[in-house]
Design a protein around this motif. Structure first.
Motif: not given
Length: 703
Positions: A431-437, A392-396
């Motif tokens: 950014r779709l990195d590990d931290e979702r920057t 899940r990308l959103a919500p955090r």
């Protein structure tokens, strides 16, 4: 706009607080920029094309209609129709197309062709024959196509003199390259031509409307003007004949072949690196076939087929293919809509997929828990992931539930978030990195009302009906409040969502002294397959039952609701539901405001109506059961009918025929005709005064 402006005026001048908000976001595949549309402020209706540079987050206006000196007041008729189908009320640049790398964008502006260099931040008008409708740049960024006078045209972007018609014919009933009425209004297909990845050919829809019945929409306030001719495919009548063709740049054509007698509806089309795709329905919509098209011969091969005894739903954004060629669709399986990759469901049965936002190396999509459609989350499915393929990308985790949307490209995702905590939406780029920057945010210039909605959402009764309640500010605990039901209530739309901005008008009515109740019942989306299909062969009984059942359940918990004074208001399907309520249940509903209501389903279009009620020749009882006209002699409560006389979707005949029946039965009622107004009713003076006139009606009828 000043702080002393009333809510109706604010809402009208800001187009329901949407002007100035970023929209139509798209992401470059290399992740270097985000393109979007936005007007210059909360009252500016003229939309411009912008880019957000990454990673520094700088916003640049690339194509400003004012700087291009283009007057958007006199639109081509085909562009007006396109905007009406898309429910587009803004002016200026209202749609755009980019090449694969987001280096070039094209748009139509007042019938002229705009070409923009997204990296340099410049734009110019190209001197090509117009009026230009629905321009599309090819994926290589070298050529542009558009529709002019029913013909498909092309030109080299660096040479406007190369403009030429590519596909056309003399028959005035035939159009190349545009979506027909039924596709744009009901199927979610708003375009009719698609470039090949190398920019050397196009997949083009040819539409022949010669068999479609002609209706005539007149402006009674201007008797010197001839009526407008509309090809309207009413339920049970002939649809447009739609074929698809492969058209090369030299004008040579190859027809895409499938059994059009069995599968007449071209529901979707595309052309990716793996070749052209078409998605096809039979007229009864109980099947869907996705076919790959041979780009040389036009022969088709079935990649996916689905069948259902009721209907097959196609999710927006599908069909599509992953970079590796696997087909992505969504299908109703095990009671919910699931994401299906290469024939296998990849989402769990407790998640209901709503739309696919992006397909590339992974899939970005929106979905909600099957037992709660008031929220919408963004998910990503990644093939061959080292860990869990679904995330899940959103919500955090630290955010409250809300309504989310997404656009993506490369390793960048844009997330749009609305919630009950704040007015309007926030747009952030990650950014779709590990931290979702988080890389940047896109500014919103939209206004907010002085009074923010205070909403209580609950799932009530045995069916757990999603219900929102809004009360007047500081209403005493012992004060009995008249009730205003404020639904839409029908397929493909929701009113009860976890987004504060969805309730601005409802809160205004509440602050005039009403308990406003909003209910999403059976037939509305997101609550699983059986829930959506509960309206099959009866668009009246389940939706009305759910409004009243939810009202009873809510009143058991909130004693301030006065069930002896209940009114209902709605527009379109909501208008149908409002009139239905006061006609069928005058014992429960004591006044109704029905805006642009469908009153007789035989007068509505084929694709929508036959999906729910079947063909009228085969299921006349379903149409009789769902019609308002036979109920006219039962009216005993106040009813206000409101209709735009220029409405070409729910035509004014719906209201006029019901009014004639009511008059014939000697039943008093009120009719408010809106001169020159379409189904959107977006004119500023109309939007403002409609709210005030509705308030006056409520005060006269339920207090």
């Amino acid at each position: 706009m000043t702080t002393t402006d009333s809510f109706p005026r604010q809402s009208a001048r800001t187009q329901r607080f949407t002007l100035g908000a970023p929209r139509d976001l798209s992401v470059a595949d290399d992740g270097r920029l985000v393109a979007f549309l936005r007007s210059g402020g909360p009252e500016d209706p003229v939309t411009a094309l912008w880019v957000l540079d990454l990673p520094d987050g700088t916003e640049r206006c690339v194509a400003d209609p004012a700087a291009l000196h283009a007057d958007d007041s006199d639109l081509p008729e085909a562009e007006r129709a396109r905007r009406e189908r898309a429910r587009e009320s803004a002016a200026g640049i209202t749609a755009y197309s980019t090449d694969a790398e987001h280096r070039v964008a094209v748009a139509a502006l007042a019938g002229q062709l705009v070409a923009a260099d997204l990296r340099a931040g410049t734009a110019r008008l190209l001197d090509v024959p117009g009026p230009v409708v629905d321009p599309r740049v090819d994926p290589t960024g070298r050529r542009v196509s558009w529709v002019r006078d029913r013909a498909l045209w092309v030109a080299e972007l660096d040479d406007a003199t190369s403009a030429r018609p590519l596909a056309s014919e003399d028959d005035p009933q035939v159009t190349w390259g545009l979506a027909e009425f039924i596709a744009a209004e009901e199927m979610g297909r708003h375009r009719g031509h698609w470039w090949s990845p190398d920019g050397t050919a196009l997949l083009v829809a040819r539409v022949d409307e010669s068999a479609v019945a002609r209706w005539w929409i007149a402006d009674p306030a201007r008797p010197d003007q001839p009526p407008t001719e509309v090809a309207y495919p009413a339920a049970g009548t002939a649809d447009a004949s739609v074929t698809a063709w492969l058209v090369a740049l030299d004008g040579s054509r190859t027809e895409v072949r499938w059994d059009r007698e069995a599968l007449p509806y071209l529901a979707a089309a595309s052309w990716d690196r793996h070749g052209p795709l078409v998605a096809l329905h039979p007229r009864d919509q109980r099947a869907l076939e996705v076919r790959a098209v041979d780009p040389v011969t036009g022969e088709t091969t079935v990649l996916w087929e689905d069948h259902d005894d009721v209907w097959v739903e196609r999710a927006p954004g599908t069909p599509a293919r992953l970079d590796d060629g696997r087909l992505v669709v969504a299908a109703d399986r095990d009671g919910t809509r699931r994401l299906v990759v290469d024939g296998e469901p990849v989402t769990p049965t407790d998640l209901h997929v709503r739309a696919v936002s992006h397909v590339g190396a992974s899939i970005v999509f929106t979905a909600n828990p099957v037992d709660d459609a008031t929220v919408l989350d963004v998910w990503r499915w990644t093939p061959a992931a080292g860990g869990e393929p679904l995330e899940r990308l959103a919500p955090r985790p630290d955010q409250a539930p809300g309504v989310h949307g997404a656009a993506a490209g490369g390793d960048v995702v844009v997330l749009r978030r609305s919630s009950l905590e704040t007015w309007g939406a926030t747009v952030t780029v990650h950014r779709l990195d590990d931290e979702r920057t988080e890389l940047a945010s896109v500014r919103s210039l939209a206004a907010a009302p002085a009074r923010r909605p205070e909403v209580r959402i609950a799932h009530v009764g045995p069916r757990r009906l999603a219900t929102a309640l809004l009360l007047p500010a500081d209403a005493p605990e012992d004060r009995r409040l008249p009730v205003l039901l404020d639904p839409y209530g029908g397929p493909h739309a929701q009113r009860v969502v976890a987004a504060q901005a969805a309730y601005g008008t409802s809160q205004w009515f509440a602050d005039q002294g009403y308990a406003v109740v909003v209910v999403d019942g059976r037939g509305t989306p997101g609550r699983g397959s059986d829930w959506e299909r509960a309206v099959r062969f009866d668009l009246a009984t389940p939706v009305l039952e759910d409004q009243l059942d939810a009202l009873d359940a809510l009143a058991a918990e909130e004693p301030r609701l006065d069930l002896d004074r209940v009114a209902i208001r709605g527009w379109s399907f909501g208008g149908y539901l409002a009139a239905l309520a006061v006609l069928r249940r005058p014992d429960r509903v004591h006044a109704a405001i029905a805006g642009a209501p469908v009153t007789e389903w035989r007068l509505y279009d084929t694709f929508y109506t036959e999906r729910y009620l079947g063909h009228p020749d085969e299921h006349p009882d379903a149409y009789d059961r769902s019609s308002l006209l036979p109920l006219a002699d039962r009216l005993e409560r106040p009813l206000l009918l409101v209709h735009g006389l220029a409405d070409d979707n729910v035509v004014a005949a719906h209201t006029l025929q019901l009014s004639a029946r009511l008059l014939g039965a000697g039943r008093p009622h009120e009719v408010l005709p809106l001169t020159g107004v379409t189904h959107m009713a977006s004119q500023e003076d109309v939007a403002e005064n409609l709210l005030l006139l509705q308030l006056d009606f409520l005060r006269r009828t339920i207090g």
